[in-house]
Design a protein around this motif. Structure first.
Motif, PDB file in Angstrom:
ATOM      1  N   SER A  22      10.923  32.417  30.021  1.00  0.00           N
ATOM      2  CA  SER A  22       9.893  31.406  30.384  1.00  0.00           C
ATOM      3  C   SER A  22      10.096  30.110  29.388  1.00  0.00           C
ATOM      4  O   SER A  22       9.552  29.036  29.615  1.00  0.00           O
ATOM      5  CB  SER A  22       8.521  31.805  30.512  1.00  0.00           C
ATOM      6  N   THR A  23      10.412  30.419  28.135  1.00  0.00           N
ATOM      7  CA  THR A  23      10.434  29.432  27.233  1.00  0.00           C
ATOM      8  C   THR A  23      11.429  28.385  27.499  1.00  0.00           C
ATOM      9  O   THR A  23      11.521  27.260  27.242  1.00  0.00           O
ATOM     10  CB  THR A  23      10.677  29.643  25.863  1.00  0.00           C
ATOM     11  N   LEU A  24      12.654  29.002  28.257  1.00  0.00           N
ATOM     12  CA  LEU A  24      13.582  27.923  28.821  1.00  0.00           C
ATOM     13  C   LEU A  24      13.078  27.228  30.214  1.00  0.00           C
ATOM     14  O   LEU A  24      13.401  25.943  30.205  1.00  0.00           O
ATOM     15  CB  LEU A  24      14.787  28.881  29.034  1.00  0.00           C
ATOM     16  N   THR A  25      12.700  28.112  31.017  1.00  0.00           N
ATOM     17  CA  THR A  25      12.309  27.417  32.326  1.00  0.00           C
ATOM     18  C   THR A  25      11.188  26.471  32.432  1.00  0.00           C
ATOM     19  O   THR A  25      10.891  25.792  33.271  1.00  0.00           O
ATOM     20  CB  THR A  25      12.050  28.658  33.115  1.00  0.00           C
ATOM     21  N   SER A  26      10.479  26.417  31.153  1.00  0.00           N
ATOM     22  CA  SER A  26       9.283  25.546  31.092  1.00  0.00           C
ATOM     23  C   SER A  26       9.749  24.172  30.984  1.00  0.00           C
ATOM     24  O   SER A  26       9.286  23.149  31.475  1.00  0.00           O
ATOM     25  CB  SER A  26       8.629  26.024  29.917  1.00  0.00           C
ATOM     26  N   GLY A  27      11.116  23.899  30.658  1.00  0.00           N
ATOM     27  CA  GLY A  27      11.663  22.584  30.484  1.00  0.00           C
ATOM     28  C   GLY A  27      11.456  22.100  29.205  1.00  0.00           C
ATOM     29  O   GLY A  27      11.935  21.089  28.655  1.00  0.00           O
ATOM     30  N   TYR A  28      10.558  22.537  28.470  1.00  0.00           N
ATOM     31  CA  TYR A  28      10.271  22.087  27.281  1.00  0.00           C
ATOM     32  C   TYR A  28      11.683  22.009  26.283  1.00  0.00           C
ATOM     33  O   TYR A  28      11.363  20.763  25.547  1.00  0.00           O
ATOM     34  CB  TYR A  28       9.352  23.148  26.297  1.00  0.00           C
ATOM     35  N   PRO A  29      12.333  22.842  26.101  1.00  0.00           N
ATOM     36  CA  PRO A  29      13.584  22.583  25.246  1.00  0.00           C
ATOM     37  C   PRO A  29      14.389  21.466  25.645  1.00  0.00           C
ATOM     38  O   PRO A  29      14.813  20.617  24.746  1.00  0.00           O
ATOM     39  CB  PRO A  29      14.087  23.983  25.036  1.00  0.00           C
ATOM     40  N   PHE A  30      14.680  21.305  27.014  1.00  0.00           N
ATOM     41  CA  PHE A  30      15.310  20.003  27.458  1.00  0.00           C
ATOM     42  C   PHE A  30      14.341  18.691  26.996  1.00  0.00           C
ATOM     43  O   PHE A  30      14.954  17.672  26.632  1.00  0.00           O
ATOM     44  CB  PHE A  30      15.310  20.136  28.864  1.00  0.00           C
ATOM     45  N   HIS A  31      13.031  18.752  27.277  1.00  0.00           N
ATOM     46  CA  HIS A  31      12.284  17.683  27.035  1.00  0.00           C
ATOM     47  C   HIS A  31      12.553  17.230  25.355  1.00  0.00           C
ATOM     48  O   HIS A  31      12.467  15.993  25.045  1.00  0.00           O
ATOM     49  CB  HIS A  31      10.778  17.738  27.416  1.00  0.00           C
ATOM     50  N   MET A  32      12.369  18.351  24.862  1.00  0.00           N
ATOM     51  CA  MET A  32      12.385  17.990  23.153  1.00  0.00           C
ATOM     52  C   MET A  32      13.728  17.451  22.663  1.00  0.00           C
ATOM     53  O   MET A  32      13.886  16.527  22.134  1.00  0.00           O
ATOM     54  CB  MET A  32      12.267  19.309  22.573  1.00  0.00           C
TER      55      MET A  32
END
Length: 171
Positions: A22-32
């Protein structure tokens, strides 16, 4: 695909499995990572390699996002077809109540903020501007998910935050 399999098989993942996916699928790392595009000469290949190597500050910031989101949005997400929320994984894995699971996730958020602060205080190999992007994204998440899911239900609080940001920026 993993989350789709979980949903289709009504699988309840372990906390470790849930956080890993879920930390990947949240998209957060991509946005960061994508937030570094266009910041000038600072955004060199080494910065992108560093941020994608999952340093402690990136992991902590992602946990702030995932845990805070799951605390306030788990009930809404279960009204539609969605994977089991982290709260339920916690409740099942540790045989605890929803309130206790929320407290545990809040402890995780507090610990993540400690890790973010620690990473900002010790000298590292990236410029402060790079770190501040991560810190500011975590701050934004903190505002967005503090007491409610302002991302999904952006009618009042989030609109006011955006208006305030724009009015300050325009002055």
């Amino acid at each position: 695909m993993t989350e789709t399999k979980w949903l289709n098989n009504t699988y309840i993942p372990t906390i470790t499995e849930y956080i890993q996916i879920s930390t990947l699928t949240s998209g957060y790392p991509f946005h960061m990572t994508s937030s570094y595009i266009g910041i000038g000469d600072i955004a060199i290949e080494d910065i992108f390699k560093w941020v994608t190597s999952k340093p402690k500050i990136v992991i902590a910031s992602t946990i702030v996002c995932r845990f805070m989101d799951d605390i306030v949005s788990s009930e809404f997400e279960q009204e539609r077809e969605h994977i089991v929320p982290l709260l339920e994984c916690y409740m099942r894995e540790y045989d605890i109540s929803k309130e206790e699971a929320i407290q545990e996730l809040q402890k995780g958020v507090t610990e993540a903020w400690k890790n973010i602060n620690e990473e900002c205080l010790k000298p590292i190999k990236v410029p402060v501007m790079v770190l501040m992007r991560i810190v500011n994204m975590a701050r934004f998440i903190d505002v967005m998910y503090k007491d409610e899911d302002c991302y999904t239900h952006a009618k009042e609080k989030m609109k006011e935050c955006i208006k305030l940001c724009l009015s300050i920026r325009c002055q």
